[in-house]
Scaffold this motif. Structure first.
Motif, mmCIF file in Angstrom:
data_model
loop_
_atom_site.group_PDB
_atom_site.id
_atom_site.type_symbol
_atom_site.label_atom_id
_atom_site.label_comp_id
_atom_site.label_asym_id
_atom_site.label_seq_id
_atom_site.Cartn_x
_atom_site.Cartn_y
_atom_site.Cartn_z
ATOM 1 N N ARG A 171 2.330 1.850 -3.475
ATOM 2 C CA ARG A 171 1.337 2.397 -4.403
ATOM 3 C C ARG A 171 1.116 3.887 -4.122
ATOM 4 O O ARG A 171 0.975 4.695 -5.052
ATOM 5 N N CYS A 172 1.121 4.271 -2.848
ATOM 6 C CA CYS A 172 0.998 5.686 -2.492
ATOM 7 C C CYS A 172 2.172 6.478 -3.065
ATOM 8 O O CYS A 172 1.995 7.569 -3.628
ATOM 9 N N GLN A 206 -5.151 13.374 -5.045
ATOM 10 C CA GLN A 206 -6.337 13.157 -4.214
ATOM 11 C C GLN A 206 -6.418 11.708 -3.738
ATOM 12 O O GLN A 206 -6.836 11.442 -2.609
ATOM 13 N N GLN A 207 -5.979 10.769 -4.598
ATOM 14 C CA GLN A 207 -5.929 9.369 -4.179
ATOM 15 C C GLN A 207 -4.948 9.181 -3.018
ATOM 16 O O GLN A 207 -5.222 8.429 -2.081
ATOM 17 N N ASP A 220 1.821 6.803 -6.895
ATOM 18 C CA ASP A 220 0.832 7.816 -7.278
ATOM 19 C C ASP A 220 1.396 9.227 -7.106
ATOM 20 O O ASP A 220 1.206 10.095 -7.959
ATOM 21 N N TYR A 228 2.017 11.698 1.644
ATOM 22 C CA TYR A 228 0.753 12.285 2.093
ATOM 23 C C TYR A 228 0.949 13.770 2.360
ATOM 24 O O TYR A 228 0.143 14.601 1.927
ATOM 25 N N LYS A 254 -5.944 14.251 -9.664
ATOM 26 C CA LYS A 254 -6.661 13.023 -9.320
ATOM 27 C C LYS A 254 -5.755 12.058 -8.552
ATOM 28 O O LYS A 254 -6.170 11.466 -7.553
ATOM 29 N N LEU A 255 -4.523 11.903 -9.006
ATOM 30 C CA LEU A 255 -3.591 11.019 -8.313
ATOM 31 C C LEU A 255 -3.266 11.544 -6.912
ATOM 32 O O LEU A 255 -3.196 10.782 -5.948
ATOM 33 N N ALA A 304 -6.476 10.447 0.164
ATOM 34 C CA ALA A 304 -7.638 9.662 0.575
ATOM 35 C C ALA A 304 -7.244 8.283 1.102
ATOM 36 O O ALA A 304 -7.931 7.729 1.969
ATOM 37 N N GLN A 305 -6.142 7.726 0.606
ATOM 38 C CA GLN A 305 -5.856 6.318 0.858
ATOM 39 C C GLN A 305 -4.571 6.050 1.641
ATOM 40 O O GLN A 305 -4.370 4.927 2.108
ATOM 41 N N CYS A 306 -3.727 7.043 1.796
ATOM 42 C CA CYS A 306 -2.384 6.781 2.338
ATOM 43 C C CYS A 306 -2.258 7.184 3.801
ATOM 44 O O CYS A 306 -2.973 8.065 4.283
ATOM 45 N N ARG A 362 0.833 -1.206 0.000
ATOM 46 C CA ARG A 362 0.000 0.000 0.000
ATOM 47 C C ARG A 362 0.868 1.257 0.000
ATOM 48 O O ARG A 362 0.556 2.234 -0.689
#
Length: 233
Positions: free
Chosen positions: A184-185, A209-210, A188, A222, A206-207, A213-215, A181
Motif C-alpha cells: 500500500r505504501c 504525506q500518507q 501510494d 519513504y 496528500k498521498l 506518516a504510515q510507512c 502494508r
C-alpha cells in the motif's frame, strides 16, 4: 531486494575492526535515526578509512537528510574504492531528488543493466518522465517485459494508461500483513507520481504525506516521498 534502502548493509561484517560502529549505524539507519547513523559511520571511517561499503552506507543517510552533495561524493568514493560496489541505484535516486533528472536517468539505466529489477525500472521511468523523454512509457514497457509478474507489475499498466488509480489501490494487497502494508505504501508513492505527471499536485502531496506518516522508514518509497515533499515546499 531493491525495495529497501539498507539491503547493502546486510552480511557478516564481524571481521571489520570497526564492526560495532557499523552494526550500530545499520540499526540506527533502519530506525530512521539518520544523524546517529551518520555519526557511527563517521566513527567507523575514522578507525578504518577507505571502506567502500561504509561510504556507501553513509551516502544513503546523507540522501535521507537531504545532504545530496555529500551523498554523491560518498557514492563516487565508494565506487572508486571498489569497482564492484552497486552504487548506481542509490546515486541515481539522489540525482533524482536533486532535480537532475537527465543524470538520474543515465545513472539508473546503468543500475538496471547491472541488476534487472522491476523496481529499478520504475525509478528509471520516473526519471525519464521528469526529464521529459517523449517515449518514456514505451521504454518502460520494454524494460519490464521480462520482469513483470505479480506486484508491482500493475503499476506498469497504470503508467501505460491501461488501468486506473482505484484498480491499483484495490489490488494493493497481500496475505501477509506486513507485506500488505508495504504494498500500500508503494502504491501510494507511485500513484502520487502519476498525479504529479498530470499536475494534480494537491492530491499527490496528500498521498506522499500518507507514505511518510504510515510507512517504514527504510522503504525506498519513504525516502522518495520525504524528498518529494521537501521539493514541493
Amino acid at each position: 531486494s531493491s525495495r529497501r534502502r539498507h539491503t547493502r548493509l546486510q552480511g557478516d561484517w564481524s571481521s571489520d575492526v570497526c564492526s560495532s560502529d557499523l552494526s550500530r549505524g545499520k540499526l540506527f539507519a533502519q530506525r530512521g535515526e539518520v544523524e546517529r547513523a551518520i555519526s557511527d559511520f563517521d566513527a567507523a571511517l575514522s578507525i578504518k578509512p577507505g571502506m567502500a561499503k561504509t561510504h556507501h552506507a553513509r551516502a544513503a543517510e546523507f540522501t535521507a537528510n537531504g545532504n545530496y552533495a555529500r551523498a554523491i561524493a560518498d557514492y563516487d568514493l565508494a565506487q572508486k574504492l571498489d569497482a564492484a560496489s552497486k552504487t548506481h541505484f542509490g546515486k541515481g535516486r539522489t540525482q533524482f531528488y536533486m532535480g537532475d533528472f537527465a543524470s538520474a536517468s543515465a545513472t539508473i539505466e546503468d543500475a538496471l543493466a547491472a541488476q534487472p529489477n522491476i523496481y529499478i525500472a520504475l525509478w528509471l521511468y520516473l526519471s525519464r518522465k521528469r526529464e521529459g523523454i517523449s517515449d518514456a512509457e514505451e521504454q518502460l514497457e520494454r524494460d519490464t517485459r521480462r520482469l513483470r509478474g505479480g506486484w508491482p507489475s500493475p503499476l506498469v499498466a497504470y503508467y501505460m494508461g491501461r488501468t486506473d488509480e482505484q484498480s491499483i489501490l484495490n489490488g494493493a494487497t497481500d496475505t501477509d500483513e506486513q507485506r500488505k502494508r508495504e504494498i500500500r505504501c508503494e502504491a501510494d508513492f507511485y500513484l502520487a507520481h502519476g498525479l504529479i505527471f498530470r499536475n494534480e499536485r494537491a492530491r499527490a502531496q496528500k498521498l506522499l504525506q500518507q507514505v511518510t506518516a504510515q510507512c517504514a522508514k527504510d522503504l525506498l518509497e519513504y525516502e522518495g516521498a520525504s524528498a518529494e515533499l521537501r521539493r514541493m515546499k
